[in-house]
Design a protein around this motif. Sequence first.
Motif, PDB file in Angstrom:
ATOM      1  N   SER A  81       3.508  20.824  23.925  1.00  0.00           N
ATOM      2  CA  SER A  81       4.775  21.536  23.993  1.00  0.00           C
ATOM      3  C   SER A  81       4.905  22.447  22.777  1.00  0.00           C
ATOM      4  O   SER A  81       4.273  22.216  21.736  1.00  0.00           O
ATOM      5  CB  SER A  81       5.944  20.549  24.028  1.00  0.00           C
ATOM      6  OG  SER A  81       6.059  19.881  22.779  1.00  0.00           O
ATOM      7  N   LEU A  82       5.710  23.479  22.918  1.00  0.00           N
ATOM      8  CA  LEU A  82       5.922  24.399  21.801  1.00  0.00           C
ATOM      9  C   LEU A  82       6.450  23.647  20.593  1.00  0.00           C
ATOM     10  O   LEU A  82       6.022  23.885  19.458  1.00  0.00           O
ATOM     11  CB  LEU A  82       6.886  25.510  22.220  1.00  0.00           C
ATOM     12  CG  LEU A  82       7.207  26.559  21.158  1.00  0.00           C
ATOM     13  CD1 LEU A  82       5.948  27.268  20.688  1.00  0.00           C
ATOM     14  CD2 LEU A  82       8.219  27.567  21.712  1.00  0.00           C
ATOM     15  N   GLN A  83       7.365  22.713  20.823  1.00  0.00           N
ATOM     16  CA  GLN A  83       7.952  21.958  19.716  1.00  0.00           C
ATOM     17  C   GLN A  83       6.886  21.147  18.978  1.00  0.00           C
ATOM     18  O   GLN A  83       6.876  21.094  17.741  1.00  0.00           O
ATOM     19  CB  GLN A  83       9.050  21.035  20.245  1.00  0.00           C
ATOM     20  CG  GLN A  83       9.902  20.407  19.160  1.00  0.00           C
ATOM     21  CD  GLN A  83      11.069  19.642  19.727  1.00  0.00           C
ATOM     22  OE1 GLN A  83      10.891  18.644  20.415  1.00  0.00           O
ATOM     23  NE2 GLN A  83      12.279  20.108  19.440  1.00  0.00           N
ATOM     24  N   GLU A  99      15.483  27.494  16.989  1.00  0.00           N
ATOM     25  CA  GLU A  99      15.811  27.200  18.389  1.00  0.00           C
ATOM     26  C   GLU A  99      15.121  25.930  18.865  1.00  0.00           C
ATOM     27  O   GLU A  99      15.678  25.178  19.666  1.00  0.00           O
ATOM     28  CB  GLU A  99      15.409  28.377  19.275  1.00  0.00           C
ATOM     29  CG  GLU A  99      15.711  28.130  20.748  1.00  0.00           C
ATOM     30  CD  GLU A  99      15.733  29.410  21.553  1.00  0.00           C
ATOM     31  OE1 GLU A  99      14.986  29.473  22.540  1.00  0.00           O
ATOM     32  OE2 GLU A  99      16.492  30.329  21.206  1.00  0.00           O
ATOM     33  N   GLU A 100      13.885  25.700  18.383  1.00  0.00           N
ATOM     34  CA  GLU A 100      13.148  24.509  18.799  1.00  0.00           C
ATOM     35  C   GLU A 100      13.483  23.289  17.947  1.00  0.00           C
ATOM     36  O   GLU A 100      12.891  22.224  18.128  1.00  0.00           O
ATOM     37  CB  GLU A 100      11.645  24.785  18.732  1.00  0.00           C
ATOM     38  CG  GLU A 100      11.163  25.859  19.692  1.00  0.00           C
ATOM     39  CD  GLU A 100      11.350  25.462  21.146  1.00  0.00           C
ATOM     40  OE1 GLU A 100      11.136  24.264  21.458  1.00  0.00           O
ATOM     41  OE2 GLU A 100      11.704  26.334  21.960  1.00  0.00           O
TER      42      GLU A 100
END
Length: 288
Positions: free
Chosen positions: A174-176, A202-203
Motif C-alpha cells: 500500500s502507499l502508506q 494525507e496518508e
Amino acid sequence: MESGDLKIFQAVARKGSISKAAESLHYVQSNVTNRIQQLERQLQIQLFYRTNRGMTLTPAGENLLKDADRILQLLHEAQKTVQEAGDPNGPLRIGSLETAAAVHLPQFFTEYCSRYPKVQLSLSTGDTHTLVQRVLHYELDGAFVYGPVEYEDLEQVAVFQEELVLVSNKREGSLQDLLRDPILYFAAGCSHRRKIKNILKEEAVPAHKIIEFGTLEAIIGAVQAGMGVSFLPASAVRYFQNRKNLFLHELPEQFRDMNISFIYRSDLFLTSAFEELLNGLKALPNGR
C-alpha cells in the motif's frame, strides 16, 4: 574598467570564493585576487567582505553585480547580433532538469543540432531553483524546469507533461506502507518536496528519514538496493526499467500531474538559433 574585470567580479560574486571563481574561469587564484583588488582600487570602494567562509558582497558590490550582469549580457547580445548573418549559428546556453535531459531532450537536440550544425549548443543540468536563478542572471539563455514559474521577468512555454510516481524495489504494498521507508531526494532544490509533504500528510505518515543524492542514476541505484523510495517522473523511471527490483506505484490523482516548462528572460535578445529552438519546442505535442 574592462569587461574582463566585470566577468571576474561576477564569477567571484556568484561562487562566493576566489578559488571556485578561478576554477570556473580556468584562471590561477592569484590572478583573480589581483584583478578584484585592482577593481576595488579603481572604484575606490570595497566590493566584498572577506571571511573564513569566503567572499560576500557589500552593498556597493550588490549594486555593481546588477550592472555587471546587464553589461555582460549586452556584450553577449552584441556578439550574437554580429553572428546573425546566414544560417542559425553561435552559442546557445541551455539548462535542464536532469530527468528531462535524460529522457525528453536527447532526440529533440539530436534533430536540432543536425538541422543547425553551426549552433554551439551547451547543456547543463540543475534543479529548478538553480536554473531559474541562472536564467534570471543571464548565465543561461533558457532552461527546462518544473512549472509554472512565476517571475515577471520570465517567459515560459509548457513543453512536456509528466506523471509523478513513487518508485520502490517492492513490487507490491500500500502507499502508506511504502511511505514508511526513507525517502530519497535530489539534493537541495528538489521541486517535489512540497507535494511529497502533502502526500505524507494525507496518508497520515509521520515525517521520517530523508536521504539526499546528487544524480538521478544514484537515486535509482539506491532504490534498487532497498535504501528507500523516491518520487520521480514516470518516464524517467521507465528509462531505467530494464533493471531488476524497480517498480512504479501510482499516486492519488491530485498528486500525479507535473509540467515541464522552458523559460527564458523577457528581455533576451532572440537570435535565429534561439527562435528556431522555440519554434521546435512549440511544435512538440505538449508545446504551447
